[in-house]
Scaffold this motif. Structure first.
Motif, PDB file in Angstrom:
ATOM      1  N   ARG A 108       0.848  -1.195   0.000  1.00  0.00           N
ATOM      2  CA  ARG A 108       0.000   0.000   0.000  1.00  0.00           C
ATOM      3  C   ARG A 108       0.881   1.242   0.000  1.00  0.00           C
ATOM      4  N   ILE A 109       0.610   2.149  -0.938  1.00  0.00           N
ATOM      5  CA  ILE A 109       1.373   3.395  -1.070  1.00  0.00           C
ATOM      6  C   ILE A 109       0.384   4.548  -1.063  1.00  0.00           C
ATOM      7  N   PHE A 110       0.574   5.491  -0.134  1.00  0.00           N
ATOM      8  CA  PHE A 110      -0.272   6.678  -0.050  1.00  0.00           C
ATOM      9  C   PHE A 110       0.467   7.841  -0.681  1.00  0.00           C
ATOM     10  N   VAL A 111      -0.245   8.605  -1.485  1.00  0.00           N
ATOM     11  CA  VAL A 111       0.320   9.800  -2.118  1.00  0.00           C
ATOM     12  C   VAL A 111      -0.350  11.004  -1.471  1.00  0.00           C
ATOM     13  N   ARG A 112       0.461  11.867  -0.873  1.00  0.00           N
ATOM     14  CA  ARG A 112      -0.011  13.101  -0.253  1.00  0.00           C
ATOM     15  C   ARG A 112       0.460  14.258  -1.114  1.00  0.00           C
ATOM     16  N   GLY A 113      -0.466  15.062  -1.588  1.00  0.00           N
ATOM     17  CA  GLY A 113      -0.093  16.205  -2.408  1.00  0.00           C
ATOM     18  C   GLY A 113      -0.619  17.495  -1.813  1.00  0.00           C
ATOM     19  N   ASP A 114       0.225  18.507  -1.748  1.00  0.00           N
ATOM     20  CA  ASP A 114      -0.202  19.812  -1.267  1.00  0.00           C
ATOM     21  C   ASP A 114      -1.303  20.328  -2.181  1.00  0.00           C
ATOM     22  N   LYS A 115      -2.295  21.024  -1.610  1.00  0.00           N
ATOM     23  CA  LYS A 115      -3.426  21.457  -2.433  1.00  0.00           C
ATOM     24  C   LYS A 115      -3.039  22.523  -3.447  1.00  0.00           C
ATOM     25  N   THR A 128       3.512   7.188 -12.391  1.00  0.00           N
ATOM     26  CA  THR A 128       4.833   6.553 -12.363  1.00  0.00           C
ATOM     27  C   THR A 128       4.833   5.364 -11.400  1.00  0.00           C
ATOM     28  N   ILE A 129       4.216   5.541 -10.252  1.00  0.00           N
ATOM     29  CA  ILE A 129       4.161   4.451  -9.268  1.00  0.00           C
ATOM     30  C   ILE A 129       3.294   3.302  -9.789  1.00  0.00           C
ATOM     31  N   SER A 130       2.129   3.620 -10.349  1.00  0.00           N
ATOM     32  CA  SER A 130       1.230   2.582 -10.862  1.00  0.00           C
ATOM     33  C   SER A 130       1.835   1.846 -12.054  1.00  0.00           C
ATOM     34  N   ALA A 131       2.506   2.575 -12.936  1.00  0.00           N
ATOM     35  CA  ALA A 131       3.112   1.954 -14.117  1.00  0.00           C
ATOM     36  C   ALA A 131       4.243   1.001 -13.751  1.00  0.00           C
ATOM     37  N   SER A 132       4.817   1.175 -12.577  1.00  0.00           N
ATOM     38  CA  SER A 132       5.910   0.300 -12.168  1.00  0.00           C
ATOM     39  C   SER A 132       5.406  -1.008 -11.555  1.00  0.00           C
ATOM     40  N   GLY A 133       4.078  -1.188 -11.471  1.00  0.00           N
ATOM     41  CA  GLY A 133       3.530  -2.465 -11.031  1.00  0.00           C
ATOM     42  C   GLY A 133       2.866  -2.457  -9.664  1.00  0.00           C
ATOM     43  N   PHE A 134       2.811  -1.316  -8.987  1.00  0.00           N
ATOM     44  CA  PHE A 134       2.150  -1.261  -7.688  1.00  0.00           C
ATOM     45  C   PHE A 134       0.646  -1.076  -7.899  1.00  0.00           C
ATOM     46  N   ASN A 135      -0.146  -1.955  -7.268  1.00  0.00           N
ATOM     47  CA  ASN A 135      -1.594  -1.959  -7.476  1.00  0.00           C
ATOM     48  C   ASN A 135      -2.358  -1.082  -6.497  1.00  0.00           C
ATOM     49  N   LYS A 136      -1.834  -0.893  -5.315  1.00  0.00           N
ATOM     50  CA  LYS A 136      -2.570  -0.196  -4.264  1.00  0.00           C
ATOM     51  C   LYS A 136      -1.970   1.184  -4.000  1.00  0.00           C
ATOM     52  N   VAL A 137      -2.246   2.100  -4.903  1.00  0.00           N
ATOM     53  CA  VAL A 137      -1.786   3.482  -4.773  1.00  0.00           C
ATOM     54  C   VAL A 137      -3.020   4.334  -4.494  1.00  0.00           C
ATOM     55  N   ALA A 138      -2.985   5.117  -3.418  1.00  0.00           N
ATOM     56  CA  ALA A 138      -4.155   5.897  -3.018  1.00  0.00           C
ATOM     57  C   ALA A 138      -3.752   7.325  -2.677  1.00  0.00           C
ATOM     58  N   LEU A 139      -4.702   8.246  -2.885  1.00  0.00           N
ATOM     59  CA  LEU A 139      -4.503   9.644  -2.510  1.00  0.00           C
ATOM     60  C   LEU A 139      -4.941   9.844  -1.067  1.00  0.00           C
TER      61      LEU A 139
END
Length: 152
Positions: A108-115, A128-139
């Motif tokens: 599981r990878i969480f992406v935090r982005g400043d508004k 980039t993270i999803s294309a590398s094969g990670f399935n569980k990427v969330a904002l």
């Protein structure tokens, strides 16, 4: 024989102390341990959060419950990418993620982005993270304050 020494004292009776158990409880060691634990938790609690200062957008969605600690990728207001608290280039992000997770696609990878960061920059990092094969990427977003939701 020589004269016997009177060990019993002048009155001839033995002086014995009567053992009485102590009836009060000494709480000083307990208080000392509790104060040490309090100081330890006060010092370590702020360190348990991600240290990259980001102003997260607000959302009404419920939080996602997880049993494992996720990896956190942050994007600050200038568009700079961080893995946990370490700054890095986007090109170096995927090899680091694969090394940390053991190339586990279900990590599981969480992406935090400043508004204030452009939506395109956040999607670039997530893509980039999803294309590398990670399935569980969330904002990650911040829940709005209850008073702010009522004022709308």
């Amino acid at each position: 024989m020589a004269a016997q020494i009177n060990l019993l004292g002048s009155s001839g009776r033995s002086r014995r102390r009567v053992y009485r158990p102590m009836s009060d409880i000494n709480v000083t060691p307990f208080v000392d341990v509790m104060l040490v634990l309090l100081v330890v938790f006060m010092v370590t609690a702020p360190l348990m959060t991600v240290a990259v200062p980001i102003d997260l957008p607000k959302t009404q969605a419920r939080s996602v419950g997880t049993d494992k600690e996720p990896l956190v990728v942050s994007i600050d207001a200038n568009g700079k990418v961080y893995l946990q608290e370490k700054s890095m280039d986007l090109a170096d992000l995927v090899p680091k993620l694969k090394a940390i997770t053991g190339a586990n696609p279900d990590a599981r990878i969480f992406v935090r982005g400043d508004k204030s960061v452009s939506y395109g920059r956040i999607m670039e990092v997530m893509g980039t993270i999803s294309a590398s094969g990670f399935n569980k990427v969330a904002l990650v977003a911040e829940l709005p304050h209850p008073d702010a939701a009522r004022s709308r």
